[in-house]
Scaffold this motif. Structure first.
Motif, PDB file in Angstrom:
ATOM      1  N   ALA A   5       0.846  -1.187   0.000  1.00  0.00           N
ATOM      2  CA  ALA A   5       0.000   0.000   0.000  1.00  0.00           C
ATOM      3  C   ALA A   5       0.887   1.244   0.000  1.00  0.00           C
ATOM      4  N   GLN A   6       0.504   2.236  -0.758  1.00  0.00           N
ATOM      5  CA  GLN A   6       1.293   3.459  -0.856  1.00  0.00           C
ATOM      6  C   GLN A   6       0.875   4.455   0.218  1.00  0.00           C
ATOM      7  N   ILE A   7       1.880   5.092   0.831  1.00  0.00           N
ATOM      8  CA  ILE A   7       1.637   6.137   1.817  1.00  0.00           C
ATOM      9  C   ILE A   7       2.625   7.274   1.593  1.00  0.00           C
ATOM     10  N   THR A   8       2.380   8.381   2.286  1.00  0.00           N
ATOM     11  CA  THR A   8       3.228   9.564   2.165  1.00  0.00           C
ATOM     12  C   THR A   8       3.733   9.976   3.535  1.00  0.00           C
ATOM     13  N   ASP A   9       5.031  10.208   3.645  1.00  0.00           N
ATOM     14  CA  ASP A   9       5.599  10.809   4.848  1.00  0.00           C
ATOM     15  C   ASP A   9       5.425  12.318   4.691  1.00  0.00           C
ATOM     16  N   LEU A 205      -3.306  12.603   8.603  1.00  0.00           N
ATOM     17  CA  LEU A 205      -2.098  12.362   7.826  1.00  0.00           C
ATOM     18  C   LEU A 205      -1.128  11.550   8.680  1.00  0.00           C
ATOM     19  N   VAL A 206      -0.090  11.014   8.047  1.00  0.00           N
ATOM     20  CA  VAL A 206       0.958  10.306   8.780  1.00  0.00           C
ATOM     21  C   VAL A 206       2.309  10.914   8.426  1.00  0.00           C
ATOM     22  N   GLU A 207       3.247  10.804   9.359  1.00  0.00           N
ATOM     23  CA  GLU A 207       4.560  11.420   9.173  1.00  0.00           C
ATOM     24  C   GLU A 207       5.573  10.722  10.062  1.00  0.00           C
ATOM     25  N   THR A 208       6.852  11.061   9.834  1.00  0.00           N
ATOM     26  CA  THR A 208       7.906  10.576  10.732  1.00  0.00           C
ATOM     27  C   THR A 208       8.469  11.676  11.627  1.00  0.00           C
ATOM     28  N   ASP A 209       8.587  12.908  11.114  1.00  0.00           N
ATOM     29  CA  ASP A 209       9.402  13.958  11.737  1.00  0.00           C
ATOM     30  C   ASP A 209      10.859  13.496  11.827  1.00  0.00           C
ATOM     31  N   ALA A 210      11.244  12.606  10.914  1.00  0.00           N
ATOM     32  CA  ALA A 210      12.618  12.092  10.880  1.00  0.00           C
ATOM     33  C   ALA A 210      13.608  13.250  10.779  1.00  0.00           C
ATOM     34  N   PRO A 211      14.700  13.118  11.536  1.00  0.00           N
ATOM     35  CA  PRO A 211      15.265  11.924  12.184  1.00  0.00           C
ATOM     36  C   PRO A 211      14.777  11.663  13.609  1.00  0.00           C
ATOM     37  N   TYR A 212      13.722  12.367  14.040  1.00  0.00           N
ATOM     38  CA  TYR A 212      13.253  12.238  15.426  1.00  0.00           C
ATOM     39  C   TYR A 212      12.094  11.241  15.530  1.00  0.00           C
ATOM     40  N   LEU A 213      11.802  10.823  16.763  1.00  0.00           N
ATOM     41  CA  LEU A 213      10.559  10.148  17.129  1.00  0.00           C
ATOM     42  C   LEU A 213      10.287   8.856  16.374  1.00  0.00           C
ATOM     43  N   ALA A 214      11.289   8.015  16.245  1.00  0.00           N
ATOM     44  CA  ALA A 214      11.086   6.742  15.557  1.00  0.00           C
ATOM     45  C   ALA A 214      10.049   5.894  16.292  1.00  0.00           C
ATOM     46  N   PRO A 215       9.112   5.320  15.555  1.00  0.00           N
ATOM     47  CA  PRO A 215       8.106   4.466  16.184  1.00  0.00           C
ATOM     48  C   PRO A 215       8.687   3.087  16.489  1.00  0.00           C
ATOM     49  N   PRO A 216       8.049   2.334  17.377  1.00  0.00           N
ATOM     50  CA  PRO A 216       8.432   0.941  17.546  1.00  0.00           C
ATOM     51  C   PRO A 216       8.325   0.221  16.205  1.00  0.00           C
ATOM     52  N   PRO A 217       9.214  -0.685  15.869  1.00  0.00           N
ATOM     53  CA  PRO A 217      10.259  -1.286  16.704  1.00  0.00           C
ATOM     54  C   PRO A 217      11.606  -0.565  16.637  1.00  0.00           C
ATOM     55  N   HIS A 218      11.620   0.675  16.152  1.00  0.00           N
ATOM     56  CA  HIS A 218      12.882   1.401  15.992  1.00  0.00           C
ATOM     57  C   HIS A 218      13.039   2.525  17.014  1.00  0.00           C
ATOM     58  N   ARG A 219      12.199   2.556  18.026  1.00  0.00           N
ATOM     59  CA  ARG A 219      12.241   3.646  18.987  1.00  0.00           C
ATOM     60  C   ARG A 219      13.635   3.767  19.617  1.00  0.00           C
ATOM     61  N   GLY A 220      14.088   5.016  19.715  1.00  0.00           N
ATOM     62  CA  GLY A 220      15.409   5.270  20.269  1.00  0.00           C
ATOM     63  C   GLY A 220      16.500   5.325  19.221  1.00  0.00           C
TER      64      GLY A 220
END
Length: 268
Positions: A5-9, A205-220
């Motif tokens: 499925a296609q999504i947008t950061d 909408l969905v986003e990362t705010d990368a490089p911050y706030l990684a969701p599980p399983p990448h938290r931290g």
């Protein structure tokens, strides 16, 4: 083979040092995860050329620019002419991030508000949306957004939303959007997930705010656009939807708000 499925950061920071020398690989990993578009955000207008260059080099990347509220007192105050001129670039899709942040910089509240209002004026004049950062400033944010909306409509997304239910409702009442970041996927963010669950799914909408706030399983760890998929899967659970259906809904929501990015995709 099942197609992803296609999504947008809808919000990342690819110009930050965390991604130096690695942007092609980061974009490739995003696409492999089904993240076919990214909006990279410029937080200080003097950095706009380098953010623009990333969007010019990488087809899936669009960009926005503005003065982050935490930098509002350190940077020259943007002018309306300066901001509206940015809209001439075909991959420039929004203003921001701008807003109010009283967590560390409450002492600069007045200049933050002035900067915010100038960005809103540019959004209103160009028809492009505005990307709002709001932290520990719910009452002032709700008031300013309502005042400015009465002066003339504009599109808006509350980026990385993690504020109160009252601010969420105030934004939704104005026709604005709420963006889910990795925070919404944290195990202890049940109250925040409840706020999203109470919102119309056609405003999410969905986003990362990368490089911050990684969701599980990448938290931290360092966040990156590919990880939008993890937050989107949590979003699907929040709304009781199949992942593909939630992804399609957020795509439609993004296209409705970020009309220039949608038009670019159709032209391509």
């Amino acid at each position: 083979m099942t197609q992803l499925a296609q999504i947008t950061d809808s919000h990342c920071h690819l110009d930050f040092p965390d991604f130096e020398g690695e942007i092609p690989q980061v974009v490739a990993r995003a696409q492999a995860a089904g993240v076919t578009r990214m909006v990279t955000i410029c937080t200080r207008l003097r950095h706009e050329p380098r953010v623009r260059a990333i969007a010019e080099v990488h087809a899936p990347v669009f960009y926005a620019a503005g003065t982050h509220p935490m930098s509002a007192a350190e940077e020259p105050l943007a002018t309306l002419d300066e901001l509206t001129a940015l809209a001439r670039h075909p991959k420039f899709v929004a203003y921001g991030e701008t807003g109010l942040d009283y967590h560390y910089t409450a002492d600069t509240a007045a200049i933050q508000a002035e900067s915010l209002r100038i960005h809103i004026a540019a959004a209103r004049e160009t028809g492009l949306p505005i990307i709002i950062h709001s932290r520990d400033a719910d009452n002032d944010m709700a008031r300013i957004l309502a005042e400015e909306h009465r002066a003339g409509a504009f599109g808006c997304v509350m980026h990385c939303f993690s504020s109160s239910a009252a601010l969420a409702q105030a934004a939704l009442d104005l026709g604005f959007y709420l963006s889910m970041s990795g925070i919404a996927a944290f195990p202890k963010s049940g109250d925040l997930r409840d706020i999203f669950a109470a919102a119309p799914v056609d405003r999410i909408l969905v986003e990362t705010d990368a490089p911050y706030l990684a969701p599980p399983p990448h938290r931290g760890k360092r966040n990156e656009p590919a990880f939008t998929a993890h937050t989107a899967r949590v979003g699907a659970e929040v709304f009781g939807m199949e992942y593909a259906d939630f992804a399609a809904q957020t795509q439609a929501n993004f296209d409705r708000l970020f009309t220039r990015a949608a038009a670019w995709a159709k032209a391509a």
